[in-house]
Enzyme design. Structure first.
Site, PDB file in Angstrom:
ATOM      1  N   THR A 186      30.664 -17.312  96.713  1.00 31.62           N
ATOM      2  CA  THR A 186      29.920 -17.706  97.916  1.00 31.62           C
ATOM      3  C   THR A 186      28.547 -17.066  97.960  1.00 31.62           C
ATOM      4  OG1 THR A 186      31.886 -18.095  99.221  1.00 31.62           O
ATOM      5  CG2 THR A 186      29.928 -17.509 100.440  1.00 31.62           C
ATOM      6  N   TYR A 233      31.042 -25.470 102.041  1.00 28.90           N
ATOM      7  CA  TYR A 233      29.837 -25.334 101.207  1.00 28.90           C
ATOM      8  C   TYR A 233      30.283 -25.344  99.746  1.00 28.90           C
ATOM      9  CZ  TYR A 233      31.729 -20.644 101.222  1.00 28.90           C
ATOM     10  OH  TYR A 233      32.594 -19.582 101.115  1.00 28.90           O
ATOM     11  N   THR A 289      34.663 -13.946  96.712  1.00 29.17           N
ATOM     12  CA  THR A 289      35.471 -12.968  97.458  1.00 29.17           C
ATOM     13  C   THR A 289      36.963 -13.195  97.276  1.00 29.17           C
ATOM     14  OG1 THR A 289      35.436 -14.393  99.409  1.00 29.17           O
ATOM     15  CG2 THR A 289      33.717 -12.685  99.235  1.00 29.17           C
ATOM     16  N   ASP A 290      37.378 -14.388  96.865  1.00 28.14           N
ATOM     17  CA  ASP A 290      38.816 -14.656  96.773  1.00 28.14           C
ATOM     18  C   ASP A 290      39.524 -13.672  95.848  1.00 28.14           C
ATOM     19  OD1 ASP A 290      38.159 -16.784  98.309  1.00 28.14           O
ATOM     20  OD2 ASP A 290      39.113 -18.306  97.054  1.00 28.14           O
ATOM     21  N   LYS A 312      41.440  -8.394 100.597  1.00 21.56           N
ATOM     22  CA  LYS A 312      40.830  -9.360 101.520  1.00 21.56           C
ATOM     23  C   LYS A 312      41.834  -9.591 102.654  1.00 21.56           C
ATOM     24  CE  LYS A 312      38.264 -13.734 101.549  1.00 21.56           C
ATOM     25  NZ  LYS A 312      37.755 -14.874 100.743  1.00 21.56           N
ATOM     26  N   GLU A 335      65.755  -0.303  97.615  1.00 17.28           N
ATOM     27  CA  GLU A 335      66.442  -1.572  97.915  1.00 17.28           C
ATOM     28  C   GLU A 335      67.218  -2.126  96.716  1.00 17.28           C
ATOM     29  OE1 GLU A 335      66.001  -2.021 101.907  1.00 17.28           O
ATOM     30  OE2 GLU A 335      67.028  -3.370 100.494  1.00 17.28           O
TER      31      GLU A 335
HETATM   32  N1  DAS Z   1      35.815 -19.763  96.725  1.00 13.53           N
HETATM   33  C1  DAS Z   1      35.438 -18.413  97.110  1.00 13.53           C
HETATM   34  C2  DAS Z   1      35.254 -17.585  95.850  1.00 13.53           C
HETATM   35  O1  DAS Z   1      34.473 -17.966  94.995  1.00 13.53           O
HETATM   36  C3  DAS Z   1      34.163 -18.346  97.848  1.00 13.53           C
HETATM   37  C4  DAS Z   1      33.826 -16.906  98.130  1.00 13.53           C
HETATM   38  O2  DAS Z   1      33.173 -16.247  97.335  1.00 13.53           O
HETATM   39  O3  DAS Z   1      34.245 -16.442  99.174  1.00 13.53           O
HETATM   40  O4  DAS Z   1      35.909 -16.540  95.799  1.00 13.53           O
END
Ligand code: DAS
Length: 358
Positions: A41, A55, A121-122, A194, A315
Site C-alpha cells: 500500500t 486502491y 502490511t499484510d 497486524k 493440553e
Molecule cells: N494488500 C496489502 C499488502 O500489500 C496492502 C497493504 O500494504 O496494506 O500487504
C-alpha cells in the site's frame, strides 16, 4: 575599480568552495541508508484522494517513494532499489530468499549503514521475523509500510518512510534486531502483529509491548527483545534456493482431519497446528497429526489465540507424541521458525530448543 571586482569575485568563489566543502562534510556525516522496495500500500494508488479501500497496491516505484519525501536528504544519504513490486499477500519463500540475500550483501558493504524495506502490511510481520532470523549483521534493518495509499488524503506512507530512514540510520537501532516502524511506533519483529484490517495503528505487540517511539526526529527506546536474532542467529540462507514446505492447520469447533491429510499428501515437512486455547488438539485432528508425525512430519502446537505461552505437555503429552510447542510465536511466525529449523535439523529436541531460543 577593476581590483575591487576581482576581489569580490575571488571572495564569492571562496565562499562557494567553503559552502561546498561544508555540504560534503555534512553529507559525509549523514548515514548511508538503502531503501529496498517490495510493493504494498505504501506504493499504492487510488482513483481519488479519498480512496482508502479498493486502491491498487504496488504501483509506485522506489525512486518516486523517495522523491516524495525531500526531507530524507537532510537525515541520510538515501539510495533506492526495487527488489520486487507486489502486494504482500503474494509474498512467498522465493521472495524472502531473494530479499534476504540482497539485504545481507548490502549490509556487508562498508558504505551501507542501515536498510529500510518498504513492504505491504499484510505480511510485514512475517517478512520482518524471517529477516530477524537470517540477517547476519547488527546494522539496523527497518520494515515499513502504510495503511493508506500514496494518493490518499493524509497518506501515512511518507512520514512512515521518513521515520524508518531516521531509525535505520540511527546508532540506537543497532543490535536491536529487525524492527517494524509505522505510526510513530517501533516494534520488534518477533512479537509485532497486524491487529486491525484498516486503521493506522494496526501494528501492535499485545501484552509484551512496543520497543519505543519515533518522536522529534529520533528513536526513543524503552525495551529490547530478549530472544536471539540477526548476527546471533544460527540460520544462514545465503546458499539456499528453496525452503522446506511447512503448512498451517487452523483449529475450530468441529475441526476434521482433511487439511492435515492434504498437507501430508502434498509433502509438507512440517505442520503448525493453530489450536484452540492453549494449543488444544481436537480428537479428529490429533489422530491425523499423530499419523503425520509417524511419517516423519514435524508437528508444532501453536495457538489461534494470539497471546500467551503454549505450554509443553499442557493440553497434550508432547513428550509422548514427540510434538514441539511454539512458545509465544503465533502460527504464521512458528511456520517461519520451523522452516528455518528444518534447514538445520529434524531432531525434535533440537527444534524445541530453537523455539525456546528465538
Ligand atoms: N494488500 C496489502 C499488502 O500489500 C496492502 C497493504 O500494504 O496494506 O500487504
Amino acid at each position: 575599480m577593476l581590483h575591487r571586482n576581482i576581489y569580490r569575485q575571488v571572495l564569492m568563489l571562496l565562499c562557494a568552495i567553503l559552502f561546498t566543502i561544508s555540504l560534503v562534510q555534512a553529507q559525509g556525516k549523514l548515514p548511508n541508508v538503502m531503501v529496498l522496495a517490495t510493493g504494498g500500500t505504501i506504493a499504492g494508488t487510488g482513483a481519488t484522494s479519498t480512496t482508502t479501500v479498493g486502491y491498487t497496491a504496488a504501483t509506485v516505484a522506489v525512486d518516486r517513494l523517495i522523491t516524495a519525501v525531500p526531507e530524507l536528504k537532510k537525515v541520510a544519504n538515501v539510495k533506492g532499489e526495487q527488489v520486487f513490486q507486489i502486494a504482500s499477500e503474494n509474498i512467498n519463500n522465493d521472495s524472502w530468499l531473494k530479499l534476504a540475500k540482497r539485504v545481507n550483501t548490502l549490509l556487508a558493504q562498508k558504505d551501507v549503514d542501515g536498510i529500510v524495506v518498504t513492504h505491504g502490511t499484510d505480511t510485514i510481520e512475517e517478512t520482518a521475523y524471517f529477516l530477524n532470523l537470517v540477517v547476519k549483521s547488527r546494522k539496523p534493518v527497518v520494515i515499513v509500510g502504510a495503511m493508506r495509499p500514496s494518493t490518499a488524503l493524509s497518506a501515512d506512507g511518507p512520514i512512515n518512510l521518513y521515520n524508518a530512514v531516521l531509525l535505520a540510520g540511527s546508532r540506537e537501532a543497532r543490535g536491536k534486531g529487525v524492527l517494524v516502524a509505522l505510526n510513530d511506533q517501533i516494534n520488534a519483529a518477533r512479537e509485532v502483529t497486524k491487529t486491525n484490517t484498516s486503521t493506522l495503528d494496526t501494528f501492535k505487540t499485545p501484552e509484551l509491548g512496543l520497543l519505543g517511539y519515533m518522536q522529534d526526529n529520533r528513536p526513543i527506546f524503552y525495551r529490547q527483545s530478549t530472544r536471539k536474532h540477526t548476527a546471533d542467529s544460527e540460520f544462514d540462507v545465503m546458499q539456499l534456493d528453496v525452503l522446506p514446505q511447512v503448512d498451517i492447520v487452523y483449529g475450530y469447533a468441529n475441526v476434521n482431519r482433511i487439511a492435515v491429510d492434504a498437507f501430508m499428501a502434498a509433502g509438507a515437512k512440517g505442520i503448525i497446528y493453530a489450536g484452540t486455547g492453549d494449543g488444544s488438539l481436537a480428537d479428529p485432528v490429533k489422530s491425523a497429526l499423530v499419523e503425520a508425525r509417524k511419517q516423519g512430519v514435524i508437528i508444532v502446537r501453536s495457538s489461534r489465540v494470539g497471546q500467551g505461552i503454549v505450554a509443553r505437555n499442557g493440553e497434550a503429552n508432547d513428550d509422548e507424541l514427540d510434538f514441539v510447542v511454539s512458545d509465544t510465536l503465533n502460527p504464521q511466525k512458528a511456520r517461519i521458525l520451523l522452516m528455518l529449523a528444518l534447514t538445520k535439523t529434524i531432531n525434535t529436541k533440537d527444534i524445541q530448543r530453537i523455539f525456546y531460543a528465538y
